[in-house]
Every structure is written in C-alpha cells, then in structure tokens.
Design a protein around this motif. Structure first.
Motif, mmCIF file in Angstrom:
data_model
loop_
_atom_site.group_PDB
_atom_site.id
_atom_site.type_symbol
_atom_site.label_atom_id
_atom_site.label_comp_id
_atom_site.label_asym_id
_atom_site.label_seq_id
_atom_site.Cartn_x
_atom_site.Cartn_y
_atom_site.Cartn_z
ATOM 1 N N ARG A 122 -6.739 -2.801 -4.358
ATOM 2 C CA ARG A 122 -7.616 -1.660 -4.111
ATOM 3 C C ARG A 122 -9.083 -2.035 -4.288
ATOM 4 N NH1 ARG A 122 -6.115 2.854 -8.265
ATOM 5 N NH2 ARG A 122 -4.043 2.237 -7.561
ATOM 6 N N GLY A 155 -3.372 0.691 -2.995
ATOM 7 C CA GLY A 155 -3.337 -0.725 -3.336
ATOM 8 C C GLY A 155 -3.235 -0.894 -4.843
ATOM 9 N N ARG A 159 0.829 -1.212 0.000
ATOM 10 C CA ARG A 159 0.000 0.000 0.000
ATOM 11 C C ARG A 159 0.868 1.270 0.000
ATOM 12 N NH1 ARG A 159 -5.219 -0.157 0.156
ATOM 13 N NH2 ARG A 159 -6.314 -2.105 0.578
#
Length: 399
Positions: free
Chosen positions: A296, A274, A267
């Motif tokens: 993500r 992400g 991250r």
C-alpha cells in the motif's frame, strides 16, 4: 598463536562445483588457532542456499570474483561446543555451548552503531574466506579454505572468528536442542528480524512474504507472534504453503499458475489497499517488483536474497516519490546476534517460535540428500548432524 592443532576433523570440502559432483566428505586437519579465533566441535550445521550459491560456480566463471574459489569448506549456521580459545578471546571459554553467525569487522561506523549486519566490510568478511585453514589428511593439500562467514561450519571442528560466536551457555540448551537451533545464526534471525526489527510490524498490520523457505517461514512465525491481522504466504510449492499455514499464515497463494495476477490477488485479500509490509526472499526481479506493486501507499518493501547480479529495481522516481513507499535492503534481520539469538532461544523455549517445525535432521554423510530435499521442497531447513568424537573415525572409514 598457539601450537599447531593436529586434531583430525571431518569436513565437506568443495573441490569444485556441487553440480559437478565435486563436494567430498573427507578427513582434514585444522591449522593452528589464531589469537582471535575459537576452535569449536560442531554438533550440527544448518544448510542455506548461500552455501550452494558460493559452492556451485564453474571454474571458468570465477576468475574475476574473489569470493568464489576452491577448495574450501563452506557452511555458516553452526552449533557446537568450544574446545580451544585464542589468547585474545574473552567472550567464551572451553566447554561453552555456542551458536555461530555472520562476521563483522567490529570497527566501522555501522558496527560501532550496533548495526553489525550492515558492516561496510560485510562482503569481504563473510564471503571471501581464507585459504589454508585446513589441510588434507595426507598433508598434500594444505590450501583448503575456511572462514566462510567467519566459521566454515561444514566441518566437525571449525576455526571460528570470535565475532562469529554467540555464547548460549546461559540458556542451558541440550545437545539435541542445539541441532534444532543451529539455523538461528543466519536464516531464522534474518526472517524474524525482518519483521520484528527492521519493519517493526504491529498487530494491526497486514503483511506478505514471497518465498517461504527457511527465511520466509521464520518471518511468518514473527508476524504470527505479533498477531498481525493478515499474513499472506506466497510460494509455488504446496508443501511450503501448508507449513506456512501451520505456522500462522492467514492466507496462502500458490504461484505455480503463470497466468495468475499476484498483485490483484493480494489486493483483493486486503480490501484493495495492499499490505503494510512485504518481504521478498527470492531476489527474483519480477517478484520483487510485484511486491512493490501490492504494498500500500506509504508501506515498506523488504528485500533479502539475490537471484542474480543482473537484477535491478525498475521503478520510476515519480512513482517512488509519490507513493511514499520504502524499499529496504534486509541483511541478517539487522540483528546484534550476541543479543538477539538469546531472545530467539527464549521465544523457542516458550513456544512462540516453533523452529523445530522447520528443521529436518540428516546425518552428515547424507548431505547430498539434504541438498536435494531442500531444492525439491521436501525439506525447509535441512540440518546436518555431525558424528560424535567417538564415532567420527569409524564414520570417515565408511565414506
């Protein structure tokens, strides 16, 4: 069916588990060819972990699994030349250069819809195999199995189902190139197809690959070919991470430190968002779950490989629904091999897919060293090179 084929061949026969020293390089005789088969003189055979998984199971654990049995010839990344064709074969002729790939039934709804990698009979077609494809040279053992992935290419002569054959004669490859290209039939098409076909990644995408063996490195190459913005390679072996960097990875993460927070690191590399797409090639449950965590919202999680039958996804329905994330099973890159492999060869020829950087060549007599090197990370994609017909007899006598 034609008359019996009495040509002697050299094969790695699994008489029992690999770890118990029960794989043997020996002379065998293939049975008569069937109407839907092709006899191939094998030039080279890629080595895949699936060969080890299905050839290293203890006898006491195989009673309830029809896909695990001995004796048999494994191998499923073959390359070679056609020596004989069955009466119903139309796609190749004698002397054609071929690569060998997975088997599909050709009749189920997925095969008819051009998704043969998801054939509803995929498991039985590829893993069950067939007894009696080979006999021992002395004629005493007539039950040696073949047809693993429709090919069993750990042999200098393989009886191959036509649907496992890809005719590459139009590509005018040399025999030396075929040694490099042998892994296209499984590992390379699985990894490249994961990103290029299943996820359809774009230049603006950020992607991550957990486990950069042969499949993972192939995915790295596919992402680099598209020009993905961020390409993160994740592994515990520094040698694999160095190779991934040379193939186009923009970042590498060494997971050998058990205290490292993998999700946090990924991250951070992606500005907290992400990645758009993750690919887990390990099948390890904890790693797969982490790949879901660092993708993500509305991203894609691709999973290929299986560390054990007990592995499951442990994601709540609420989290899954609200995230919009997709978990996608990845098999053979969802490819139609007879088309896609020719595309892979074209990319290789134009320098876009440097498969040669993955491959380490070994004489077939050194198959145990090749397996050891793959396990220890000294080789990413071992390829066994078979002796020519002229040298085969002398090679057998020295074993």
């Amino acid at each position: 069916m034609s008359s019996a084929n009495m040509d002697e061949a050299l094969a790695i026969v699994a008489h029992g588990p690999l770890s118990a020293g029960q794989w043997k390089l020996e002379s065998v005789v293939p049975r008569a060819i069937k109407d839907d088969e092709v006899l191939v003189r094998v030039v080279a055979s890629g080595v895949c972990l699936a060969d080890v998984h299905f050839g290293d199971v203890a006898q006491e654990k195989i009673a309830q699994n029809p896909a695990i049995w001995y004796p048999r010839v494994l191998g499923h990344e073959g390359a070679g030349y056609v020596e004989q064709v069955g009466e119903a074969v139309r796609g190749v002729k004698v002397d054609d250069a071929v690569l060998l790939t997975f088997l599909s039934c050709g009749e189920c709804y997925n095969c008819l819809d051009m998704h043969p990698a998801y054939c509803i009979h995929c498991f039985s077609c590829n893993f069950h195999g067939e007894p009696g494809v080979y006999a021992g040279r002395d004629g005493k053992d007539s039950a040696i199995g073949g047809a693993f992935f429709g090919q069993s290419s750990f042999a200098s002569k393989a009886l191959v189902k036509e649907r496992s054959v890809v005719n590459i004669s139009s590509a005018n490859v040399t025999e030396q190139e075929m040694q490099i290209l042998a892994p296209l039939g499984c590992g390379v098409q699985t990894g490249t197809g994961a990103f290029s076909r299943i996820a359809d990644v774009r230049a603006s995408d950020e992607v991550a690959v957990i486990g950069v063996g042969g499949v993972g490195q192939s995915a790295i190459m596919a992402a680099a070919m598209v020009g993905c913005k961020t390409i993160i390679a994740i592994d515990r072996m520094p040698s694999r991470l160095r190779l991934a960097k040379s193939l186009g990875a923009t970042h590498t993460i060494d997971t050998s430190d058990p205290a490292m927070d993998l999700v946090a690191v990924v991250r951070k590399l992606t500005g907290g968002r992400g990645v758009h797409v993750s690919l887990d090639t390990t099948g390890v449950q904890t790693l797969a779950r982490q790949s879901w965590d660092f993708v993500r919202v509305h991203g894609k999680v691709l999973q290929v490989g299986l560390a054990g039958p007990e592995a499951t996804w442990d994601i709540s329905m609420s989290d899954h629904m609200n995230s919009g994330k997709q978990i996608i099973g990845c098999v053979q890159g969802d490819s139609v091999p007879q088309e896609y492999i020719l595309q892979l060869i074209d990319w290789f020829r134009h320098g876009k897919l440097p498969v040669d950087k993955l491959v380490s060549l070994y004489p077939v007599a050194d198959y145990q060293r090749a397996l050891d090197d793959m396990r220890e990370g000294r080789a990413t994609k071992p390829v066994l090179v078979w002796p020519t017909q002229k040298s085969e007899a002398s090679s057998v006598s020295k074993i």
